[in-house]
Design an enzyme around this catalytic site. Structure first.
Site, short mmCIF file in Angstrom:
data_model
loop_
_atom_site.label_atom_id
_atom_site.label_comp_id
_atom_site.label_asym_id
_atom_site.label_seq_id
_atom_site.Cartn_x
_atom_site.Cartn_y
_atom_site.Cartn_z
N SER A 65 44.98 42.58 37.63
CA SER A 65 45.47 42.04 36.36
C SER A 65 46.99 42.15 36.31
O SER A 65 47.58 43.03 36.96
CB SER A 65 44.88 42.84 35.18
OG SER A 65 45.49 42.49 33.96
N TYR A 81 43.99 50.95 30.61
CA TYR A 81 43.68 49.76 31.40
C TYR A 81 44.77 49.51 32.44
O TYR A 81 44.47 49.14 33.59
CB TYR A 81 43.53 48.56 30.46
CG TYR A 81 43.12 47.28 31.14
CD1 TYR A 81 41.97 47.21 31.90
CD2 TYR A 81 43.88 46.12 31.00
CE1 TYR A 81 41.58 46.03 32.52
CE2 TYR A 81 43.50 44.93 31.61
CZ TYR A 81 42.36 44.89 32.37
OH TYR A 81 41.99 43.71 32.98
#
Length: 258
Positions: free
Chosen positions: A137, A150
């Site tokens: 990501s 995250y």
């Protein structure tokens, strides 16, 4: 008359929905047999049925070493591995961080990626098309408030890709890190916010054409389809509306149609 060569096999974690399912459809169209894995059999079976005879579903929890070993043991070969399982949980600042959510994200995004790679590498070494595609990501590149857990997990995914590429230098195995930005899938934000639909909708509010799962799957198709001597180390993909992790345009974009 000799029998035709068996089709190459792609193993896709988190293959029942979202980017994993879209990648499975793309790779099947390229001629791969696809093995869809995940923790829930229902979406896996539904996606496999939508693809047809080229797809099979296997329940496999990437965070569980025995589950991974059992799942990979069913493969006669593995030519492409797409490490897509993972996800985000929560959006608290570090001071209020939920330790269990952090642990779950690390287990799925980092330990899970490690365990699947370790289990499949013996098969990949024997494949002329051996390619590992890790879906990380842009969160792993740039920090943002409320996203530390995250960010840590996805940075870990990218670190695995970067280190493994160095360690496999001199072999034919490709290691690709695809780093999506804002992708509107059916469950990502909803899961992150614990089922709060209002909070999930705010993520994409006013964004003119965020990425969808198939946009990222097209990147998977691209890197896998390149000649074996060509490796895309890292591919960052964002919607036009997202100029950077911290810069999102919310409003219409003047798309030109001619």
């Amino acid at each position: 008359m000799t029998d035709p060569s068996p089709p190459p096999i792609a193993l896709i974690t988190g293959g029942g929905t979202g980017i994993g399912a879209a990648s499975a459809r793309r790779l099947a169209a390229m001629g791969f047999d696809v093995v869809l894995t995940g923790r829930r059999i229902e979406p896996l079976m539904a996606t496999a049925a939508s693809i047809g005879a080229q797809a099979r579903a296997r329940v496999m929890d990437v965070a569980d070493a025995e589950s991974v070993e059992a799942g990979v043991a069913t493969l006669e070969r593995c030519d492409v591995l797409v490490n897509n399982a993972g996800g985000a949980l929560g959006s608290q600042p570090v001071e209020q961080g939920d330790v269990e959510q952090w642990r779950a994200m690390f287990e799925s995004n980092v330990i899970g990626t490690l365990q699947v790679i370790k289990a499949t590498l013996p098969l990949l070494h024997r494949s002329p098309r051996a390619t590992i595609v890790d879906i990380s990501s842009t969160a792993g590149q740039i920090v943002y408030e409320g996203g530390a857990g995250y960010v840590v997990a996805k940075h870990g995914t990218s670190v695995i890709s970067e280190t493994l590429r160095l360690e496999l230098a001199g072999t034919h195995i490709r290691v690709v890190d695809i780093r999506p930005g804002m992708v509107h899938t059916e469950g990502f934000a909803l899961t992150r916010f614990g089922g709060d639909q209002v909070a999930a909708d705010k993520v994409y509010a006013g964004v003119d054409r965020p990425l969808v799962a198939d946009d990222v799957a097209a990147c998977v198709e691209f890197v896998v389809g390149l000649p074996q001597h060509v490796n895309i180390d890292a591919l960052t993909v964002r919607p036009v509306a997202q100029a950077a992790q911290h810069k999102v345009h919310r409003g219409p974009i003047d798309w030109q149609t001619s």
